[in-house]
Design an enzyme around this catalytic site. Structure first.
Site, PDB file in Angstrom:
ATOM      1  N   ASP A  30       9.379  -5.083  10.792  1.00 32.67           N
ATOM      2  CA  ASP A  30       9.557  -6.345  10.062  1.00 32.67           C
ATOM      3  C   ASP A  30       9.094  -7.540  10.903  1.00 32.67           C
ATOM      4  O   ASP A  30       9.126  -7.502  12.127  1.00 32.67           O
ATOM      5  CB  ASP A  30      11.033  -6.495   9.673  1.00 32.67           C
ATOM      6  CG  ASP A  30      11.232  -7.516   8.571  1.00 32.67           C
ATOM      7  OD1 ASP A  30      10.246  -7.851   7.877  1.00 32.67           O
ATOM      8  OD2 ASP A  30      12.362  -8.002   8.421  1.00 32.67           O
ATOM      9  N   HIS A  69      -0.025  -8.859   9.504  1.00 37.59           N
ATOM     10  CA  HIS A  69      -0.089  -7.430   9.182  1.00 37.59           C
ATOM     11  C   HIS A  69      -1.171  -6.748  10.015  1.00 37.59           C
ATOM     12  O   HIS A  69      -1.000  -5.631  10.467  1.00 37.59           O
ATOM     13  CB  HIS A  69      -0.366  -7.239   7.687  1.00 37.59           C
ATOM     14  CG  HIS A  69       0.695  -7.823   6.796  1.00 37.59           C
ATOM     15  ND1 HIS A  69       2.033  -7.563   6.984  1.00 37.59           N
ATOM     16  CD2 HIS A  69       0.623  -8.651   5.714  1.00 37.59           C
ATOM     17  CE1 HIS A  69       2.732  -8.205   6.058  1.00 37.59           C
ATOM     18  NE2 HIS A  69       1.901  -8.881   5.280  1.00 37.59           N
ATOM     19  N   LEU A 120       2.859  14.834  17.814  1.00 33.04           N
ATOM     20  CA  LEU A 120       3.799  13.933  17.131  1.00 33.04           C
ATOM     21  C   LEU A 120       3.533  14.027  15.630  1.00 33.04           C
ATOM     22  O   LEU A 120       2.378  14.154  15.218  1.00 33.04           O
ATOM     23  CB  LEU A 120       3.547  12.486  17.587  1.00 33.04           C
ATOM     24  CG  LEU A 120       4.352  11.376  16.884  1.00 33.04           C
ATOM     25  CD1 LEU A 120       5.805  11.370  17.383  1.00 33.04           C
ATOM     26  CD2 LEU A 120       3.731   9.987  17.131  1.00 33.04           C
TER      27      LEU A 120
END
Ligand code: IPE
Ligand code: IPE
Ligand code: MG
Length: 236
Positions: free
Chosen positions: A16, A33, A127
């Site tokens: 956020d 962003h 991962l």
């Protein structure tokens, strides 16, 4: 060999603060962003360094569709770009990509890119990076309930046979362990409809920094904070 013993197996992040990061620099929100996408690569690397197996990133919520169309379009464009540009990195970093959420609401181009990369990285093992896209925890729970109800109505499932394990097997995260650590950047103290079922016993770390400023050392600091916690799961 994990450099950090007792690392969380699964870290979930509410990324956020991109918009505020941009506003404080006098930039348009989409620049925030864009900068946030850089944090994703560093944080994924840091997770591998720490021996974390799963990293789930909240990239776009069910509610984010209600933002102005221009921002939604910019976010989808950045997501496409991220998928195209990072696709090679995922190979180099040996990362498997998964996606959860109402993926049928995404533009066809984005879905196509996701499908291609998920298939190509399916065998990677350093991962598992799970992107939560058009994701809402309530929607996911409702969908699981609907699927169980359909089986019950068809007579193939006895309502008494429904327990937490069976319920969890109908969630999109069925094959993924619950998060051990939930991180939210930008200082907000809320869950915003993220992984409502799965975070039951997650340790929560709230960081004041905006997501574009959250980098390798911040992830490692959050892991250290997690390691200082005493998880009790309701016992003593
Ligand atoms: C997080 O940053 C990214 C998404 C929700 C897509 P925000 O866009 O929510 O940025 P703030 O919280 O308004 O600063
Ligand atoms: C949560 O952030 C969703 C994502 C990070 C993708 P929001 O910015 O949408 O959440 P609220 O509005 O602050 O609760
Ligand atoms: Mg926000």
């Amino acid at each position: 060999m994990p450099a950090y013993p007792d690392s969380p197996r699964h870290i979930a992040v509410i990324m956020d603060g991109n918009g505020r990061w941009a506003r404080e620099r006098g930039l348009p929100r989409r620049e925030g962003h864009r900068a946030g996408a850089e944090s994703v690569r560093e944080v994924a690397d840091a997770c591998i360094e720490c021996g974390v197996d799963y990293l789930t990133l909240f990239a776009f919520s069910s509610e984010n569709w209600n933002r102005p169309a221009a921002e939604v379009t910019a976010l989808m464009g950045l997501l496409d770009r991220f998928l195209v540009e990072k696709s090679k990195d995922l190979d180099q970093q040996n990362i498997r990509l998964l996606a959860i959420g109402q993926l049928d609401r995404l533009p066809a181009k984005t879905r196509g890119l996701l499908d291609k990369i998920m298939t190509r990285t399916a065998h990677h093992s350093a991962l598992t990076l799970v992107l939560a896209l058009s994701y809402g925890g309530r929607e996911e729970i409702v969908s699981a309930a609907r699927s169980l109800a359909a089986d019950a109505a068809a007579g193939t499932l006895a309502p008494a046979a429904i327990d937490a394990t069976l319920f969890a097997s109908r969630l999109q995260t069925a094959a993924i362990p619950d998060p051990d650590l939930l991180i939210r950047t930008s200082g907000e103290m809320r869950v915003s409809n993220f992984l409502l079922w799965q975070i039951s016993y997650a340790e929560i770390v709230i960081v004041r920094k905006y997501w574009p400023d959250f980098r390798r050392n911040d992830l490692i600091e959050a892991v250290r904070e997690y390691q200082r916690r005493h998880r009790r799961f309701g016992t003593l």
